[in-house]
Write an enzyme that holds these catalytic residues in place. Sequence first.
Site, PDB file in Angstrom:
ATOM      1  N   ASN A   9      -7.574  -9.156  12.851  1.00 49.41           N
ATOM      2  CA  ASN A   9      -6.457  -8.970  13.773  1.00 49.41           C
ATOM      3  C   ASN A   9      -6.191 -10.307  14.465  1.00 49.41           C
ATOM      4  OD1 ASN A   9      -4.669  -8.276  15.785  1.00 49.41           O
ATOM      5  ND2 ASN A   9      -6.123  -7.010  16.944  1.00 49.41           N
ATOM      6  N   LYS A  11      -3.878 -11.074  16.401  1.00 45.86           N
ATOM      7  CA  LYS A  11      -3.220 -10.922  17.704  1.00 45.86           C
ATOM      8  C   LYS A  11      -2.037 -11.914  17.792  1.00 45.86           C
ATOM      9  CE  LYS A  11      -7.485  -9.162  19.512  1.00 45.86           C
ATOM     10  NZ  LYS A  11      -8.237  -8.768  20.670  1.00 45.86           N
ATOM     11  N   HIS A  97      -3.822  -0.130  19.278  1.00 44.49           N
ATOM     12  CA  HIS A  97      -4.776  -1.129  19.762  1.00 44.49           C
ATOM     13  C   HIS A  97      -4.812  -1.073  21.297  1.00 44.49           C
ATOM     14  CE1 HIS A  97      -6.640  -4.920  20.776  1.00 44.49           C
ATOM     15  NE2 HIS A  97      -7.163  -4.885  19.577  1.00 44.49           N
ATOM     16  N   GLU A  99      -4.875  -3.255  23.531  1.00 42.25           N
ATOM     17  CA  GLU A  99      -3.953  -4.152  24.235  1.00 42.25           C
ATOM     18  C   GLU A  99      -2.554  -3.549  24.292  1.00 42.25           C
ATOM     19  OE1 GLU A  99      -4.930  -7.631  21.922  1.00 42.25           O
ATOM     20  OE2 GLU A  99      -6.922  -7.585  22.839  1.00 42.25           O
ATOM     21  N   GLU A 169     -12.975   0.701  18.821  1.00 41.54           N
ATOM     22  CA  GLU A 169     -13.037  -0.564  19.548  1.00 41.54           C
ATOM     23  C   GLU A 169     -13.224  -0.294  21.037  1.00 41.54           C
ATOM     24  OE1 GLU A 169     -10.939  -3.917  17.238  1.00 41.54           O
ATOM     25  OE2 GLU A 169      -9.417  -2.882  18.392  1.00 41.54           O
ATOM     26  N   GLY A 175     -12.876  -9.056  22.916  1.00 45.67           N
ATOM     27  CA  GLY A 175     -12.632 -10.403  23.434  1.00 45.67           C
ATOM     28  C   GLY A 175     -13.549 -10.809  24.569  1.00 45.67           C
ATOM     29  N   SER A 214     -15.768  -8.000  19.676  1.00 49.37           N
ATOM     30  CA  SER A 214     -16.731  -9.111  19.648  1.00 49.37           C
ATOM     31  C   SER A 214     -17.674  -9.048  18.453  1.00 49.37           C
ATOM     32  CB  SER A 214     -17.505  -9.190  20.968  1.00 49.37           C
ATOM     33  OG  SER A 214     -16.618  -9.443  22.041  1.00 49.37           O
TER      34      SER A 214
HETATM   35  P1  PGA Z   1     -12.381  -9.396  19.230  1.00 41.22           P
HETATM   36  O1  PGA Z   1     -11.112  -8.432  19.076  1.00 41.22           O
HETATM   37  O2  PGA Z   1     -13.084  -9.412  17.900  1.00 41.22           O
HETATM   38  O3  PGA Z   1     -11.812 -10.740  19.619  1.00 41.22           O
HETATM   39  O4  PGA Z   1     -13.234  -8.816  20.306  1.00 41.22           O
HETATM   40  C1  PGA Z   1     -11.146  -7.280  18.291  1.00 41.22           C
HETATM   41  C2  PGA Z   1      -9.809  -6.576  18.341  1.00 41.22           C
HETATM   42  O5  PGA Z   1      -9.196  -6.556  19.419  1.00 41.22           O
HETATM   43  O6  PGA Z   1      -9.331  -6.043  17.326  1.00 41.22           O
END
Ligand code: PGA
Length: 254
Positions: A9, A11, A97, A99, A169, A175, A214
């Site tokens: 992803n 982003k 997601h 976000e 997630e 993140g 992460s």
């Molecule tokens: P990350 O994000 O691996 O940077 O924690 C995962 C995601 O949001 O899909």
Amino acid sequence: MRKALVAGNWKMNGRAEANSELVTQVLAGLDAQVDSDSVDVMVFPPSIFIHQVKGLAGDKIGVGAQNLCEFGDGAFTGELSSGMLVDAGCNAVLIGHSERRSMFGDTDERVAAKVKAALAADLTPVLCLGESLEQRDSGDALEVVAEQFRIATEGLGEEQMARLVIAYEPVWAIGTGRTATPEQAQEVHAHLRSELAKVEAELAAKVRILYGGSCNAKNAAELFAQADIDGGLIGGASLKANDFVAICQAAGAR
Ligand code: PGA
């Protein structure tokens, strides 16, 4: 056994030149180090780069979108329809997601409508679910995630459910550098699988459930060794070719 899947992803990251370098390096790494029979690999670039990345990735890496509009073509300024994503070469789309849930109004109900729109266009919905830190600390993680899952899939038939990919997630792990322990992740994955089994036993055996939050080159193997973790949805580490390839390798070797 379910075939592993690793999905990157990106982003809101990328520029044409950097994308080209990243995809070229990932392709070379996959070629050299990863058995393509053991793991499916996908990337989800920002929509404006889907065309470019599709051209670079060929058949080796699937390309998906990070979001879609639940409505069909028409007067929806700034949105992208499922038909457009298919036309651009996508075969999957991230839905729900965290976000998007926390910042862009993707409620459980909208997520459900988006899942239906994706399925109707033959796009694989990668349905993202996860609890907040508060919800985890109060002991509600399993129930929160199961409820998100139930609402997102309400009214779907077994054949449609079988086409889902689920991504667990935990919001507190995205993140943040703070990964769920393999045991914490496995507990939620097993719970989601039991929700699938309530619909049909075979479904539970078939649907891939990815871990995200992460996940990196160091912790991936341990996470993927869990019985119900079928791969990962990778944010930050998917922007570094070596790390992403190492994660794909870990998934393929599980
Ligand atoms: P990350 O994000 O691996 O940077 O924690 C995962 C995601 O949001 O899909």
